[in-house]
Write a protein that holds these residues in place. Structure first.
Motif, PDB file in Angstrom:
ATOM      1  N   ARG A 271       0.838  -1.209   0.000  1.00  0.00           N
ATOM      2  CA  ARG A 271       0.000   0.000   0.000  1.00  0.00           C
ATOM      3  C   ARG A 271       0.866   1.249   0.000  1.00  0.00           C
ATOM      4  O   ARG A 271       0.505   2.267  -0.587  1.00  0.00           O
ATOM      5  N   ALA A 272       2.037   1.168   0.688  1.00  0.00           N
ATOM      6  CA  ALA A 272       2.920   2.343   0.729  1.00  0.00           C
ATOM      7  C   ALA A 272       3.477   2.634  -0.656  1.00  0.00           C
ATOM      8  O   ALA A 272       3.637   3.797  -1.038  1.00  0.00           O
ATOM      9  N   GLU A 273       3.758   1.578  -1.430  1.00  0.00           N
ATOM     10  CA  GLU A 273       4.245   1.792  -2.803  1.00  0.00           C
ATOM     11  C   GLU A 273       3.219   2.569  -3.618  1.00  0.00           C
ATOM     12  O   GLU A 273       3.544   3.276  -4.553  1.00  0.00           O
ATOM     13  N   LYS A 274       1.957   2.425  -3.213  1.00  0.00           N
ATOM     14  CA  LYS A 274       0.863   3.120  -3.920  1.00  0.00           C
ATOM     15  C   LYS A 274       0.463   4.423  -3.228  1.00  0.00           C
ATOM     16  O   LYS A 274      -0.439   5.115  -3.681  1.00  0.00           O
ATOM     17  N   GLY A 275       1.095   4.710  -2.092  1.00  0.00           N
ATOM     18  CA  GLY A 275       0.782   5.957  -1.391  1.00  0.00           C
ATOM     19  C   GLY A 275      -0.565   5.952  -0.683  1.00  0.00           C
ATOM     20  O   GLY A 275      -1.114   7.010  -0.363  1.00  0.00           O
ATOM     21  N   TYR A 276      -1.127   4.772  -0.440  1.00  0.00           N
ATOM     22  CA  TYR A 276      -2.388   4.700   0.308  1.00  0.00           C
ATOM     23  C   TYR A 276      -2.083   4.928   1.795  1.00  0.00           C
ATOM     24  O   TYR A 276      -1.196   4.284   2.350  1.00  0.00           O
ATOM     25  N   ILE A 277      -2.840   5.796   2.442  1.00  0.00           N
ATOM     26  CA  ILE A 277      -2.556   6.077   3.859  1.00  0.00           C
ATOM     27  C   ILE A 277      -3.085   4.971   4.768  1.00  0.00           C
ATOM     28  O   ILE A 277      -4.025   4.248   4.408  1.00  0.00           O
ATOM     29  N   ILE A 278      -2.461   4.849   5.906  1.00  0.00           N
ATOM     30  CA  ILE A 278      -3.048   4.066   6.998  1.00  0.00           C
ATOM     31  C   ILE A 278      -3.394   5.058   8.099  1.00  0.00           C
ATOM     32  O   ILE A 278      -2.516   5.732   8.644  1.00  0.00           O
ATOM     33  N   VAL A 279      -4.699   5.160   8.366  1.00  0.00           N
ATOM     34  CA  VAL A 279      -5.153   6.093   9.395  1.00  0.00           C
ATOM     35  C   VAL A 279      -4.583   5.634  10.738  1.00  0.00           C
ATOM     36  O   VAL A 279      -4.683   4.464  11.092  1.00  0.00           O
ATOM     37  N   GLY A 280      -3.969   6.552  11.445  1.00  0.00           N
ATOM     38  CA  GLY A 280      -3.368   6.198  12.728  1.00  0.00           C
ATOM     39  C   GLY A 280      -1.877   5.955  12.608  1.00  0.00           C
ATOM     40  O   GLY A 280      -1.165   5.984  13.602  1.00  0.00           O
ATOM     41  N   GLN A 281      -1.398   5.676  11.375  1.00  0.00           N
ATOM     42  CA  GLN A 281       0.052   5.578  11.187  1.00  0.00           C
ATOM     43  C   GLN A 281       0.546   6.807  10.428  1.00  0.00           C
ATOM     44  O   GLN A 281       1.452   7.496  10.866  1.00  0.00           O
ATOM     45  N   ASP A 282      -0.095   7.054   9.283  1.00  0.00           N
ATOM     46  CA  ASP A 282       0.300   8.236   8.508  1.00  0.00           C
ATOM     47  C   ASP A 282      -0.470   9.477   8.967  1.00  0.00           C
ATOM     48  O   ASP A 282      -0.116  10.596   8.629  1.00  0.00           O
ATOM     49  N   THR A 283      -1.533   9.259   9.717  1.00  0.00           N
ATOM     50  CA  THR A 283      -2.257  10.390  10.301  1.00  0.00           C
ATOM     51  C   THR A 283      -2.195  10.251  11.813  1.00  0.00           C
ATOM     52  O   THR A 283      -2.017   9.152  12.333  1.00  0.00           O
ATOM     53  N   ASP A 284      -2.344  11.367  12.517  1.00  0.00           N
ATOM     54  CA  ASP A 284      -2.248  11.311  13.977  1.00  0.00           C
ATOM     55  C   ASP A 284      -3.315  12.144  14.666  1.00  0.00           C
ATOM     56  O   ASP A 284      -3.140  12.579  15.790  1.00  0.00           O
ATOM     57  N   GLY A 285      -4.433  12.370  14.000  1.00  0.00           N
ATOM     58  CA  GLY A 285      -5.493  13.138  14.645  1.00  0.00           C
ATOM     59  C   GLY A 285      -5.370  14.628  14.413  1.00  0.00           C
ATOM     60  O   GLY A 285      -6.193  15.401  14.896  1.00  0.00           O
ATOM     61  N   THR A 286      -4.308  15.051  13.663  1.00  0.00           N
ATOM     62  CA  THR A 286      -4.187  16.480  13.337  1.00  0.00           C
ATOM     63  C   THR A 286      -4.080  16.666  11.829  1.00  0.00           C
ATOM     64  O   THR A 286      -3.683  17.725  11.365  1.00  0.00           O
ATOM     65  N   VAL A 287      -4.403  15.624  11.073  1.00  0.00           N
ATOM     66  CA  VAL A 287      -4.229  15.667   9.620  1.00  0.00           C
ATOM     67  C   VAL A 287      -5.594  15.820   8.952  1.00  0.00           C
ATOM     68  O   VAL A 287      -6.522  15.058   9.224  1.00  0.00           O
ATOM     69  N   THR A 288      -5.704  16.826   8.077  1.00  0.00           N
ATOM     70  CA  THR A 288      -6.951  17.028   7.342  1.00  0.00           C
ATOM     71  C   THR A 288      -6.849  16.323   5.995  1.00  0.00           C
ATOM     72  O   THR A 288      -5.750  15.950   5.563  1.00  0.00           O
ATOM     73  N   PRO A 289      -7.976  16.164   5.297  1.00  0.00           N
ATOM     74  CA  PRO A 289      -7.898  15.570   3.953  1.00  0.00           C
ATOM     75  C   PRO A 289      -6.986  16.393   3.038  1.00  0.00           C
ATOM     76  O   PRO A 289      -6.254  15.826   2.230  1.00  0.00           O
ATOM     77  N   HIS A 290      -7.009  17.709   3.179  1.00  0.00           N
ATOM     78  CA  HIS A 290      -6.132  18.541   2.349  1.00  0.00           C
ATOM     79  C   HIS A 290      -4.677  18.250   2.672  1.00  0.00           C
ATOM     80  O   HIS A 290      -3.844  18.115   1.773  1.00  0.00           O
ATOM     81  N   ASP A 291      -4.358  18.156   3.959  1.00  0.00           N
ATOM     82  CA  ASP A 291      -2.988  17.833   4.357  1.00  0.00           C
ATOM     83  C   ASP A 291      -2.561  16.508   3.746  1.00  0.00           C
ATOM     84  O   ASP A 291      -1.407  16.323   3.355  1.00  0.00           O
ATOM     85  N   ALA A 292      -3.498  15.565   3.707  1.00  0.00           N
ATOM     86  CA  ALA A 292      -3.172  14.220   3.242  1.00  0.00           C
ATOM     87  C   ALA A 292      -3.188  14.135   1.717  1.00  0.00           C
ATOM     88  O   ALA A 292      -3.003  13.049   1.166  1.00  0.00           O
TER      89      ALA A 292
END
Lengths: 1000, 101
Positions: free
Chosen positions: A856-877
């Motif tokens: 999934r990382a090769e495809k840039g798919y996020i994992i919520v809770g790993q690549d995000t931490d509760g301060t990430v917006t969809p725009h940020d991502a």
């Protein structure tokens, strides 16, 4: 065998049954019915431990759970339990006890040098002594303090006992079984109310087991106790719990009791727990916790052989033990006189009764005279002599000037003291009641009840046997009436003797010694002296809470039940403020030390947390798969072949998925069925994406925010019909997503006609991913055309798998052609094993969560809770595309418009490629613009995911970086201990950027 | 451990069956786009957090699953009233006075 201090007769011990035990290896004897303390005293042993700070020799002071000195280690089943109070340890054959806080031996302890160096260890010495040089703290001071701290040694092995738990409800809970508690229990039980009576001691009866000079209904009090207990045991509405401490009084009359079930037995039934936690919800509570005697704060009041007068009386009358052959009684209170009389009646030489009062009651003086006991009025003890046992005491005569004149020296081998009585208000205080100062009694007593409880007898400062019985009956009746509305008439016992004791004193006693050279202990267990309390006040501690923490007085395991009142008076004197203004620190749970095991109960080992397994679990075990824990789930992590390490296995799995096909267990993903006419509207409001126009049979990636605008979860949602959606969530987020949906549905949009049901456990899910995925599943699927035209990427259809109904999703978390097959959970194993056998034919492989992460990382798919931490917006991502721009509202829409969320310089989701393709970044590593940033430079962001990518044959990483989207192509740095790593900022998709592989 | 009454199940049960949902009667604006930034931040984060009597949400999560409201004195933890979601907030001062708080 000789027990030189055992009485000829009397006591409640079983003289016919002699028990052998050891103390520090020495073989000794006692009797059934003894505590370890009473058996040691019967052998003439007072010295049982060394004190905490000064390593002074210490002896047994009390006969109860408030014991500060006699803390011992007990060996049992090959391990040692430290810090048990010898006064509560019941003797059994072959009991092995050791003393604590001494080296090399109890008699000769090198730590005792601390006593000579005591000028170096005043109150607050930690804050003063170990300050310089700073570098000494880690390497010198802390290791020394740590090795010197504490009393007992912790057990070496895991706790081999187990612990029970019991919920109970009752109309009336009575705590304490002295005269007040027994009377209250009788009165309540007679009404038919459900009553629980608990007492921390092995035998019911409390103080009634220690009196020799009173009678109830014309009988010895202990006989009345036996008869009463016999009567109560026969009543079906009464539960009697001996050896059970009410250690916590919580909100809404919830009381926690610790029952010691087997520790007093040599060979307990292995099926029984060591202790049992009772969680009792009582309609009404009667606190009959009694009172405890206060020590007198005179110099050297900690010499072994110095103990409380009531303890001396208890050892004599209850255990048949004389605390000495020549006993001095020092008192400010009538009750200690009775101890002297009882000892004299057993042939003990009472060398004197020294009462600090000028005129003790005449009747006591005449009884003493009749027994030939020397009486000294207006007399204090000003010191004691002896090393490991008191051998003499110094007396002082109180003069009208307030000075003390020497009153000579008396020889004694035990000194009984009493500064009066302190009501035990701990449980009342825990119930959030505020104690009030009773000037007449010189004590804090319970004030207004806050919960449904009342204190009775000595615990509210009421003394005298008849008065206590009457008060107990009244308390029991009142509690039963309040709980059940019922009353009863019954015969009440009447008592004679056991008169209320008057008198008492508080604080440090005057003496004629050099004040700078003597120690009068206030808190024995924490080695706090009267001087320390005065020093704390001089050094600016004016609140009792500060004095307590600075000196540690009252912070021992008895929570100051012995020491608080004396310390308070000393503080009050130094502060020149009256006692009630100084206040009292709050008593907190637990009443006495409570084991961790009791709280843990069965929730340990395999039962600590539920383990959730997927249907492929056994297959994975059988095929050498390695598991990782993902919340409560056991998930297959990777499947190493012989000789493969994790890196090699993951590389092979990833390559196989990209080149042929892989099989992955996706059962743990959360699943929620959203059904109803307003189902699409509901999802429209919950998720960022538009749902109303999604055609049945199609899927869409859904992004879930909170109302602040931050990403909280994601997953693919398939529309099965106009009014039915199959929602998936992350594995860890499943419960919270469901709870959030329920919250909005029930409380914000109750008008929506929607039902939501968690179906996580209802489906087993196998993901088949890779170019050959279609070939693999085709033989087993019926009822659906698998062609790319009929079933394009992001579709869902209902079909059958080997005849079993299934929901077939064409979706991908790998970037390859992929299918996820959902079958009813009970067919999960069949699903997995069928596909596992089939992929093998196609050269495929099962793969685990690690490969899933890489793919999934090769495809840039996020994992919520790993690549995000509760301060990430969809725009940020970089997922602005997931937001339905035309929507009126969704959870998080307004939040996303907040100024801070649209500000410049937000951390944005980017890819990172190290300049050296072999270097793998550490997840969590900080990112900077400077190659070697100055100390204190804030980071620009951090690495969220980092892997070796087999498809690219190099390392890849994902990160959040300030303004990252604008930095593509630029060089940043990841400073590490071994040097700074240069990285290039890239897009987040590393492989198949066009997504061509998905649409085949 | 608190003892809580579920107005849907009409039973008193131990706190472990329930989940507290924070302060009650904080309605999500029906048209969030019309709220000011300050009002939205208030809705998100500002809670009265008072010492005394206040209304809070509970969910009978291991029972019927329903949300309901309760009036609790945060000093004594005494509950003064339980009522269903959607019912108006009772007069807290009157309840406090009645309970002698």
């Amino acid at each position: 065998m000789s027990q030189p201090f055992r009485t000829e007769k009397g006591g409640r011990i079983d003289r016919a049954e002699q028990l052998t035990f050891t103390f520090d290896g020495e073989e000794l004897h006692g009797h059934k019915g003894d505590t370890l303390a009473s058996a040691l005293l019967a052998n003439g042993i007072h010295l049982v431990g060394r004190s905490f700070k000064y390593h002074r020799p210490r002896g047994i002071v009390t006969a109860g759970s408030e014991e500060p000195n006699a803390l011992v280690g007990i060996y049992r089943n090959g391990d040692q339990t430290p810090n048990l109070r010898a006064t509560q340890v019941e003797l059994y054959q072959d009991l092995q006890a050791i003393s604590q806080n001494r080296f090399p031996s109890l008699g000769f302890d090198v730590g005792a040098v601390n006593d000579l160096l005591s000028p170096l260890f005043p109150a607050g010495f930690y804050y003063k002594t170990f300050m310089w040089p700073k570098s000494f703290w880690d390497r010198v001071y802390e290791p020394i303090i740590r090795s010197a701290a504490g009393l007992g040694r912790p057990p070496k092995n895991p706790d081999h006992d187990y612990y029970g738990n019991q919920y109970a409800h009752c109309d009336v809970l009575v705590v304490g079984s002295g005269p007040a508690g027994l009377a209250a229990t009788l009165a309540a039980a007679e009404t038919g109310a459900r009553v629980i009576l608990c007492d921390e001691q092995a035998e019911f009866g409390g103080s009634l087991l220690s009196v020799a000079s009173a009678s109830i209904d014309g009988k010895d009090p202990s006989i009345w106790v036996s008869e009463t207990i016999q009567k109560l045991s026969a009543m079906a509405n009464v539960t009697l719990l001996p050896r059970t401490t009410a250690f916590g009084y919580f909100a809404h009359n919830f009381i926690a009791l610790a029952e010691r079930v087997t520790e007093h037995l040599k060979d307990p039934d292995p099926k029984l727990p060591r202790e049992r936690l009772w969680q009792v919800r009582a309609r009404e509570v009667v606190i009959a916790a009694g009172a405890i005697e206060r020590p007198m704060a005179f110099p050297e009041n900690d010499r072994p052989g110095v103990m409380l007068a009531e303890a001396g009386r208890t050892y004599l009358n209850r255990y048949g033990v004389k605390v000495g052959h020549k006993v001095l009684v020092a008192t400010a209170c009538d009750t200690a006189w009775q101890a002297a009389f009882d000892l004299a009646d057993h042939g003990v030489e009472v060398v004197a009764i020294a009462d600090i009062r000028e005129t003790p009651p005449d009747n006591l003086i005449s009884i003493a005279k009749a027994r030939g006991i020397r009486v000294e009025a207006g007399c204090v003890v000003t010191g004691t002599l002896g090393r490991k046992r008191v051998k003499a005491a110094l007396l002082g005569r109180l003069m009208t000037s307030g000075q003390v004149a020497s009153g000579g020296q008396v020889e004694c081998d035990a000194l009984l003291m009493s500064a009066g009585w302190t009501p035990t208000v701990s449980l009342y205080s825990q119930s959030r009641g505020k104690v009030v100062w009773d000037a007449e009694k010189g004590a804090y007593v319970p004030g207004k009840p806050v919960q449904k409880e009342r204190s009775t007898g000595a615990s509210k400062g009421l003394y005298g046997l008849q008065a206590t019985l009457e008060d107990g009956y009244a308390a029991g009746e009142e509690a039963a009436r309040a709980a059940t509305g019922k009353t009863a008439t019954f015969t009440r016992a009447t008592a004679s003797g056991g008169e209320a004791g008057n008198g008492g004193t508080l604080g440090a006693l005057p003496h004629d010694r050099d004040a700078s050279r003597v120690k009068a202990f206030v808190d024995y267990q924490n080695d706090v002296t009267a001087k320390d309390v005065k020093l704390a006040v001089r050094e600016g501690m004016h609140s009792i809470e500060h004095i307590k923490r600075y000196t540690t007085t009252g912070m021992a395991t008895d929570q100051g039940r012995l020491s608080n009142m004396n310390a308070l008076q000393i503080a009050s004197g130094s502060l020149e403020r009256p006692m009630p203004e100084v206040g009292l620190t709050t008593f907190r749970q637990p009443y006495t030390p409570t084991t961790f095991g009791l709280f843990a109960g069965v929730a340990r080992g395999d039962f600590f947390d539920p383990v959730r397994k997927t249907p492929s679990h056994d297959w994975v075990v059988g095929n050498g798969g390695v598991f990782e824990d993902v919340s409560q789930w056991k998930r297959a992590w990777y499947f190493p072949k012989t000789g493969e390490d994790m890196h090699a296995a993951v590389a092979r799995e990833c390559k196989t998925v990209r080149e042929s096909v892989g099989l992955f267990d996706a059962s743990t993903l959360g699943k929620i069925e959203v059904v109803g006419p307003d189902a699409a509207e509901f999802l429209e409001r919950m998720y960022t994406n538009p749902w109303k126009k999604l055609a049945p049979g199609r899927c869409r990636y859904g992004l879930l925010l909170n109302d602040a605008g931050f990403i909280t979860d994601d997953g693919v949602i398939g529309r099965l019909a106009e009014d039915r959606f199959h929602v998936t969530t992350t594995t860890g987020g499943a419960p919270s997503v469901f709870a959030t949906m329920e919250d909005y549905l029930q409380t914000e949009w109750p008008d929506l006609d929607v039902w939501i049901t968690s179906t996580t456990e209802q489906y087993a899910v196998a993901a088949v991913q890779g170019p050959k995925a279609r070939e693999v599943i085709a033989p087993f699927i019926e009822g659906v055309d698998l062609s790319a035209e009929a079933l394009p990427h992001m579709s869902v259809k209902e079909a059958t798998f080997c005849g079993v109904p299934c929901r077939l999703f064409r979706i991908s978390f790998t970037g390859e052609l992929g299918f996820e097959i959902n079958v009813p959970r009970r067919h999960g194993r069949m699903l997995w094993e069928t596909l596992a056998a089939e992929i093998e034919k196609h050269g495929g492989t099962p793969y685990g969560t690690e490969s899933m992460h890489v793919l999934r990382a090769e495809k840039g798919y996020i994992i919520v809770g790993q690549d995000t931490d509760g301060t990430v917006t969809p725009h940020d991502a970089g997922m602005s595309w997931a937001i339905g721009k035309k929507k009126f509202d969704f959870v998080g829409k307004r939040g996303l418009e907040r100024p801070d969320l649209i500000a410049e310089n937000r951390k944005q989701f980017v890819g990172l490629l190290t300049k050296d393709p072999k270097v793998k970044l550490e997840e969590g590593a900080q990112i900077t613009t400077a190659e070697t940033p100055a100390t204190g430079t804030p980071a620009e962001g951090h690495v969220t995911s980092s892997y070796y990518s087999p498809a690219l044959d190099r390392t890849i990483a994902l990160a959040v970086v300030k303004n990252g989207h604008a930095l593509e192509g630029q060089t940043l740095y990841v400073p590490m201990p071994d040097g700074s790593i240069p990285v290039e900022v890239t897009g987040t998709v590393f492989y198949d950027k066009e997504g061509a592989r998905l649409n085949v | 451990m608190l003892l809580i009454y579920c107005p849907y199940c009409q039973v008193k049960r131990a706190e472990t069956e329930f989940h507290c949902g924070g302060e009650a009667h904080i309605a999500r604006p029906s048209d969030p786009s019309k709220t000011t930034d300050e009002d939205w931040v208030d809705f998100l984060y500002t809670r009265s957090n008072i010492k005394g009597v206040y209304a809070e949400r509970w969910r009978h999560i291991h029972g019927c699953g329903r949300f309901f409201n309760a009036v609790r004195d945060t000093v004594s933890d005494d509950f003064l009233k339980f009522y269903k979601a959607g019912e108006p907030m009772p007069d807290l001062n009157a309840l406090a006075a009645e309970a002698g708080k």
